[in-house]
Design a protein around this motif. Structure first.
Motif, PDB file in Angstrom:
ATOM      1  N   GLU A   1       0.829  -1.214   0.000  1.00 32.91           N
ATOM      2  CA  GLU A   1       0.000   0.000   0.000  1.00 32.91           C
ATOM      3  C   GLU A   1       0.862   1.262   0.000  1.00 32.91           C
ATOM      4  OE1 GLU A   1      -3.130  -0.044  -0.473  1.00 32.91           O
ATOM      5  OE2 GLU A   1      -3.352  -2.196  -0.267  1.00 32.91           O
TER       6      GLU A   1
ATOM      7  N   THR B   1      -0.720   4.731  -0.934  1.00 31.70           N
ATOM      8  CA  THR B   1      -1.576   5.311   0.096  1.00 31.70           C
ATOM      9  C   THR B   1      -0.739   5.973   1.172  1.00 31.70           C
ATOM     10  OG1 THR B   1      -3.281   3.654  -0.299  1.00 31.70           O
ATOM     11  CG2 THR B   1      -3.347   4.790   1.821  1.00 31.70           C
TER      12      THR B   1
ATOM     13  N   GLN C   1      -8.458  13.902   3.979  1.00 32.50           N
ATOM     14  CA  GLN C   1      -8.872  12.876   3.010  1.00 32.50           C
ATOM     15  C   GLN C   1      -7.875  11.722   2.974  1.00 32.50           C
ATOM     16  OE1 GLN C   1     -11.669  12.610   1.411  1.00 32.50           O
ATOM     17  NE2 GLN C   1     -11.107  10.828   0.224  1.00 32.50           N
ATOM     18  N   SER C   2      -6.589  12.027   2.986  1.00 30.54           N
ATOM     19  CA  SER C   2      -5.581  10.959   2.921  1.00 30.54           C
ATOM     20  C   SER C   2      -5.548  10.146   4.216  1.00 30.54           C
ATOM     21  CB  SER C   2      -4.203  11.529   2.587  1.00 30.54           C
ATOM     22  OG  SER C   2      -3.739  12.360   3.612  1.00 30.54           O
TER      23      SER C   2
ATOM     24  N   ARG D   1      -8.096   9.417   6.027  1.00 30.96           N
ATOM     25  CA  ARG D   1      -9.242   8.506   5.974  1.00 30.96           C
ATOM     26  C   ARG D   1      -8.869   7.229   5.223  1.00 30.96           C
ATOM     27  NH1 ARG D   1     -14.102  10.617   3.631  1.00 30.96           N
ATOM     28  NH2 ARG D   1     -15.282   9.263   4.983  1.00 30.96           N
ATOM     29  N   SER D   2      -8.011   7.346   4.219  1.00 31.57           N
ATOM     30  CA  SER D   2      -7.617   6.157   3.465  1.00 31.57           C
ATOM     31  C   SER D   2      -6.743   5.227   4.305  1.00 31.57           C
ATOM     32  CB  SER D   2      -6.908   6.547   2.170  1.00 31.57           C
ATOM     33  OG  SER D   2      -5.708   7.228   2.435  1.00 31.57           O
TER      34      SER D   2
ATOM     35  N   ALA E   1      -9.012   3.260   6.449  1.00 28.34           N
ATOM     36  CA  ALA E   1      -9.669   2.233   5.635  1.00 28.34           C
ATOM     37  C   ALA E   1      -8.757   1.020   5.497  1.00 28.34           C
ATOM     38  CB  ALA E   1     -10.023   2.803   4.266  1.00 28.34           C
ATOM     39  N   LEU E   2      -7.438   1.244   5.440  1.00 29.11           N
ATOM     40  CA  LEU E   2      -6.499   0.118   5.392  1.00 29.11           C
ATOM     41  C   LEU E   2      -6.604  -0.729   6.660  1.00 29.11           C
ATOM     42  CD1 LEU E   2      -3.211   1.676   3.950  1.00 29.11           C
ATOM     43  CD2 LEU E   2      -4.824   0.162   2.805  1.00 29.11           C
TER      44      LEU E   2
ATOM     45  N   SER F   1     -13.871  15.000   0.977  1.00 28.23           N
ATOM     46  CA  SER F   1     -13.530  14.371   2.246  1.00 28.23           C
ATOM     47  C   SER F   1     -14.763  13.862   2.986  1.00 28.23           C
ATOM     48  CB  SER F   1     -12.743  15.342   3.128  1.00 28.23           C
ATOM     49  OG  SER F   1     -13.565  16.409   3.524  1.00 28.23           O
TER      50      SER F   1
ATOM     51  N   VAL G   1     -14.572   6.378   1.914  1.00 23.87           N
ATOM     52  CA  VAL G   1     -13.371   5.904   1.245  1.00 23.87           C
ATOM     53  C   VAL G   1     -13.629   4.475   0.785  1.00 23.87           C
ATOM     54  CG1 VAL G   1     -10.944   5.323   1.550  1.00 23.87           C
ATOM     55  CG2 VAL G   1     -11.898   7.346   2.656  1.00 23.87           C
ATOM     56  N   LYS G   2     -13.302   4.207  -0.488  1.00 22.63           N
ATOM     57  CA  LYS G   2     -13.496   2.866  -1.028  1.00 22.63           C
ATOM     58  C   LYS G   2     -12.115   2.233  -1.201  1.00 22.63           C
ATOM     59  CE  LYS G   2     -17.757   4.000  -3.223  1.00 22.63           C
ATOM     60  NZ  LYS G   2     -18.474   4.358  -4.390  1.00 22.63           N
ATOM     61  N   VAL G   3     -11.946   1.077  -0.601  1.00 26.17           N
ATOM     62  CA  VAL G   3     -10.697   0.340  -0.715  1.00 26.17           C
ATOM     63  C   VAL G   3     -10.991  -0.937  -1.477  1.00 26.17           C
ATOM     64  CG1 VAL G   3      -8.837  -0.778   0.550  1.00 26.17           C
ATOM     65  CG2 VAL G   3      -9.904   1.265   1.482  1.00 26.17           C
TER      66      VAL G   3
END
Length: 186
Positions: A64, A67, A98-99, A101-102, A105-106, A177, A181-183
C-alpha cells in the motif's frame, strides 16, 4: 463661531465613530487569529502522530505504498503552508484529512493491523486530536462568521477598505472528504 463649534462637534463624532469601527475590526480579527491558534496546536499534534501511524501501517500493508506516500505528502504540504496564510492552510488540511481517511480504511482491510496495540493507540490519539480539532473548528468558524458579517454589513462595510478589513474562509470539510473511502484489493 457657532458654525465652528458645530463643525468640530461633527468632526469629533466622525472620529469617534471611526475609532469604534476600527477597534471592532481589530477585536474580530484577533478573535479569528486566536481561534486559528487553537486549531494550529491540534494540527501540530496531528503532524507529529502521522509518521508514527504510517510506520506502524507499513509493517502490515507493504503493498500500500501509494496510500502511505499520499498521507506523508499531504502532511508535508500542510506543514509547508506559510504561517498566517489561514485560507491556504484550510485547503491543505482538507487534503490531509482525506488521505488520513484512506489509512484508516487500510486498518479495516488488515485484521492483524487492526489488532495491533501500537496502531490502536495511535488511532485513539488521532481520534482525540480530531475531536479537539472539531471543537476548535466550531469556535474558529463562529469567529469568522462574526468577523465576516461585521465587515460586510453597515457600519463596517462603509469603512472596511480604509481599515484593511480581512475576509476569512470557513474551515469546512470539502465534499471529497465527506465521501466514504473505497478500498479495493481485487
Amino acid at each position: 463661531m457657532i458654525t465652528l463649534i458645530i463643525f468640530l462637534g461633527i468632526l469629533v463624532l466622525i472620529v469617534l465613530f471611526l475609532v469604534n469601527v476600527f477597534n471592532r475590526f481589530a477585536t474580530l480579527r484577533n478573535l479569528v487569529k486566536d481561534a486559528w491558534s487553537n486549531i494550529d496546536v491540534a494540527l501540530k499534534r496531528r503532524y507529529d502522530l502521522i509518521p508514527n501511524l504510517v510506520e506502524t501501517v507499513k509493517g502490515y500493508a507493504k503493498h500500500e505504498k501509494s496510500t502511505l506516500e499520499a498521507v506523508i505528502n499531504a502532511r508535508n504540504a500542510a506543514m509547508a503552508v506559510p504561517p498566517g496564510d489561514i485560507n491556504a492552510q484550510i485547503k491543505a488540511e482538507n487534503q490531509l484529512q482525506q488521505s488520513l481517511r484512506s489509512i484508516f480504511a487500510l486498518g479495516e482491510a488488515y485484521p492483524d493491523l487492526k489488532a495491533n496495540t501500537n496502531y490502536l493507540d495511535l488511532q485513539q490519539k488521532l481520534n482525540e486530536i480530531e475531536e479537539n480539532l472539531e471543537r476548535a473548528r466550531r469556535y474558529y468558524n463562529g469567529s469568522v462568521r462574526e468577523n465576516n458579517t461585521y465587515g460586510e454589513s453597515v457600519p463596517g462595510v462603509l469603512v472596511a477598505s480604509l481599515f484593511k478589513y480581512q475576509h476569512f474562509d470557513y474551515f469546512e470539510a470539502e465534499e471529497a472528504s465527506r465521501a466514504n473511502v473505497k478500498v479495493d484489493f481485487s
